[in-house]
Design a protein around this motif. Sequence first.
Motif, PDB file in Angstrom:
ATOM      1  N   THR A  15       0.837  -1.194   0.000  1.00 12.33           N
ATOM      2  CA  THR A  15       0.000   0.000   0.000  1.00 12.33           C
ATOM      3  C   THR A  15       0.872   1.244   0.000  1.00 12.33           C
ATOM      4  OG1 THR A  15      -0.133   0.094   2.413  1.00 12.33           O
ATOM      5  CG2 THR A  15      -1.872  -1.160   1.280  1.00 12.33           C
ATOM      6  N   ARG A  16       0.237   2.355  -0.331  1.00  7.53           N
ATOM      7  CA  ARG A  16       0.924   3.641  -0.375  1.00  7.53           C
ATOM      8  C   ARG A  16      -0.075   4.710   0.066  1.00  7.53           C
ATOM      9  NH1 ARG A  16       2.885   4.939  -6.179  1.00  7.53           N
ATOM     10  NH2 ARG A  16       4.304   3.297  -5.593  1.00  7.53           N
ATOM     11  N   PRO A  17       0.345   5.677   0.905  1.00  7.22           N
ATOM     12  CA  PRO A  17      -0.579   6.751   1.277  1.00  7.22           C
ATOM     13  C   PRO A  17      -0.747   7.724   0.095  1.00  7.22           C
ATOM     14  CG  PRO A  17       1.550   7.097   2.335  1.00  7.22           C
ATOM     15  CD  PRO A  17       1.628   5.786   1.602  1.00  7.22           C
ATOM     16  N   ILE A  18      -2.010   7.955  -0.286  1.00 13.68           N
ATOM     17  CA  ILE A  18      -2.303   8.849  -1.410  1.00 13.68           C
ATOM     18  C   ILE A  18      -3.441   9.776  -1.004  1.00 13.68           C
ATOM     19  CG2 ILE A  18      -3.142   8.985  -3.797  1.00 13.68           C
ATOM     20  CD1 ILE A  18      -1.769   6.377  -4.350  1.00 13.68           C
ATOM     21  N   ILE A  19      -3.348  11.036  -1.405  1.00  8.42           N
ATOM     22  CA  ILE A  19      -4.393  12.022  -1.159  1.00  8.42           C
ATOM     23  C   ILE A  19      -5.277  12.094  -2.392  1.00  8.42           C
ATOM     24  CG2 ILE A  19      -4.881  14.455  -0.717  1.00  8.42           C
ATOM     25  CD1 ILE A  19      -2.109  14.535   0.707  1.00  8.42           C
ATOM     26  N   PHE A  20      -6.589  11.888  -2.220  1.00  9.64           N
ATOM     27  CA  PHE A  20      -7.533  11.933  -3.324  1.00  9.64           C
ATOM     28  C   PHE A  20      -8.453  13.145  -3.272  1.00  9.64           C
ATOM     29  CE2 PHE A  20      -6.398   7.452  -3.284  1.00  9.64           C
ATOM     30  CZ  PHE A  20      -6.258   7.176  -4.628  1.00  9.64           C
ATOM     31  N   ASN A  21      -8.585  13.781  -2.120  1.00 10.98           N
ATOM     32  CA  ASN A  21      -9.534  14.879  -1.957  1.00 10.98           C
ATOM     33  C   ASN A  21      -8.823  16.152  -1.518  1.00 10.98           C
ATOM     34  OD1 ASN A  21     -11.891  13.280  -2.468  1.00 10.98           O
ATOM     35  ND2 ASN A  21     -11.653  12.395  -0.433  1.00 10.98           N
ATOM     36  N   LEU A  22      -9.527  17.261  -1.635  1.00 11.54           N
ATOM     37  CA  LEU A  22      -8.989  18.540  -1.211  1.00 11.54           C
ATOM     38  C   LEU A  22      -8.826  18.644   0.300  1.00 11.54           C
ATOM     39  CD1 LEU A  22     -10.937  20.942  -3.610  1.00 11.54           C
ATOM     40  CD2 LEU A  22      -8.569  20.176  -3.772  1.00 11.54           C
ATOM     41  N   ASP A  23      -9.394  17.676   1.044  1.00 12.76           N
ATOM     42  CA  ASP A  23      -9.263  17.720   2.503  1.00 12.76           C
ATOM     43  C   ASP A  23      -7.830  17.421   2.950  1.00 12.76           C
ATOM     44  OD1 ASP A  23      -9.018  14.944   2.215  1.00 12.76           O
ATOM     45  OD2 ASP A  23     -10.969  14.513   3.094  1.00 12.76           O
ATOM     46  N   GLY A  24      -7.001  16.906   2.037  1.00 10.72           N
ATOM     47  CA  GLY A  24      -5.596  16.660   2.338  1.00 10.72           C
ATOM     48  C   GLY A  24      -5.329  15.412   3.164  1.00 10.72           C
ATOM     49  N   ILE A  25      -6.352  14.622   3.413  1.00  9.99           N
ATOM     50  CA  ILE A  25      -6.179  13.399   4.210  1.00  9.99           C
ATOM     51  C   ILE A  25      -5.750  12.256   3.293  1.00  9.99           C
ATOM     52  CG2 ILE A  25      -7.346  11.704   5.666  1.00  9.99           C
ATOM     53  CD1 ILE A  25      -9.212  14.010   6.554  1.00  9.99           C
ATOM     54  N   SER A  26      -4.645  11.608   3.656  1.00 10.71           N
ATOM     55  CA  SER A  26      -4.163  10.500   2.828  1.00 10.71           C
ATOM     56  C   SER A  26      -4.895   9.214   3.197  1.00 10.71           C
ATOM     57  CB  SER A  26      -2.656  10.317   2.984  1.00 10.71           C
ATOM     58  OG  SER A  26      -2.341   9.921   4.292  1.00 10.71           O
ATOM     59  N   ARG A  27      -5.010   8.344   2.207  1.00 13.81           N
ATOM     60  CA  ARG A  27      -5.640   7.029   2.396  1.00 13.81           C
ATOM     61  C   ARG A  27      -4.624   5.963   2.029  1.00 13.81           C
ATOM     62  NH1 ARG A  27     -11.492   7.320  -0.490  1.00 13.81           N
ATOM     63  NH2 ARG A  27     -11.632   5.314   0.543  1.00 13.81           N
ATOM     64  N   ASP A  28      -4.518   4.927   2.855  1.00 13.54           N
ATOM     65  CA  ASP A  28      -3.671   3.793   2.484  1.00 13.54           C
ATOM     66  C   ASP A  28      -4.306   3.138   1.267  1.00 13.54           C
ATOM     67  OD1 ASP A  28      -1.701   4.078   4.367  1.00 13.54           O
ATOM     68  OD2 ASP A  28      -2.717   2.832   5.841  1.00 13.54           O
ATOM     69  N   THR A  29      -3.576   3.115   0.170  1.00 13.18           N
ATOM     70  CA  THR A  29      -4.115   2.691  -1.118  1.00 13.18           C
ATOM     71  C   THR A  29      -3.379   1.457  -1.619  1.00 13.18           C
ATOM     72  OG1 THR A  29      -4.631   5.003  -1.590  1.00 13.18           O
ATOM     73  CG2 THR A  29      -4.569   3.507  -3.470  1.00 13.18           C
ATOM     74  N   PRO A  30      -4.101   0.395  -2.001  1.00 17.04           N
ATOM     75  CA  PRO A  30      -3.452  -0.796  -2.545  1.00 17.04           C
ATOM     76  C   PRO A  30      -2.691  -0.481  -3.838  1.00 17.04           C
ATOM     77  CG  PRO A  30      -5.766  -1.227  -2.045  1.00 17.04           C
ATOM     78  CD  PRO A  30      -5.557   0.245  -1.923  1.00 17.04           C
ATOM     79  N   VAL A  31      -1.526  -1.089  -3.970  1.00 17.11           N
ATOM     80  CA  VAL A  31      -0.710  -0.947  -5.176  1.00 17.11           C
ATOM     81  C   VAL A  31      -0.538  -2.335  -5.786  1.00 17.11           C
ATOM     82  CG1 VAL A  31       1.528  -0.235  -6.097  1.00 17.11           C
ATOM     83  CG2 VAL A  31       0.506   1.029  -4.186  1.00 17.11           C
ATOM     84  N   CYS A  32      -0.862  -2.457  -7.080  1.00 24.97           N
ATOM     85  CA  CYS A  32      -0.774  -3.743  -7.783  1.00 24.97           C
ATOM     86  C   CYS A  32       0.278  -3.680  -8.890  1.00 24.97           C
ATOM     87  CB  CYS A  32      -2.116  -4.098  -8.419  1.00 24.97           C
ATOM     88  SG  CYS A  32      -3.418  -4.421  -7.229  1.00 24.97           S
ATOM     89  N   HIS A  33       0.951  -4.802  -9.131  1.00 25.74           N
ATOM     90  CA  HIS A  33       1.837  -4.949 -10.285  1.00 25.74           C
ATOM     91  C   HIS A  33       0.961  -5.299 -11.482  1.00 25.74           C
ATOM     92  CE1 HIS A  33       5.663  -4.741  -8.227  1.00 25.74           C
ATOM     93  NE2 HIS A  33       5.242  -5.632  -7.341  1.00 25.74           N
ATOM     94  N   GLY A  34       0.869  -4.416 -12.453  1.00 28.69           N
ATOM     95  CA  GLY A  34       0.029  -4.649 -13.615  1.00 28.69           C
ATOM     96  C   GLY A  34       0.415  -5.882 -14.408  1.00 28.69           C
ATOM     97  N   GLU A  35       1.711  -6.213 -14.417  1.00 29.46           N
ATOM     98  CA  GLU A  35       2.169  -7.386 -15.165  1.00 29.46           C
ATOM     99  C   GLU A  35       1.659  -8.695 -14.571  1.00 29.46           C
ATOM    100  OE1 GLU A  35       4.641  -3.988 -16.128  1.00 29.46           O
ATOM    101  OE2 GLU A  35       4.183  -4.873 -14.212  1.00 29.46           O
TER     102      GLU A  35
END
Length: 78
Positions: A15-35
């Motif tokens: 996972t990686r912390p990513i901000i998706f909204n203007l609130d600036g709160i990061s979310r632990d986001t799953p990361v996948c290998h596309g291959e």
Amino acid sequence: MIADGTGAAGALSGTRPIIFNLDGISRDTPVCHGEKMGTGDESAGPAVIQKVTTTLVVEPGWTARLDKNGVYVITADA
């Protein structure tokens, strides 16, 4: 043609912390290998799909599905 998938869980690399909204709160986001993804595998947002040549960011409320030609089709969740 891309081989049939066995589920995106097998492509998960962490996972990686990513901000998706203007609130600036990061979310632990799953990361996948596309291959490691195959035909029919889906990754529901929030998610990141990394490949050697590109990175797809799937926002919350959207789902990416890999088709038989190796194209990610991103659709809004119902």
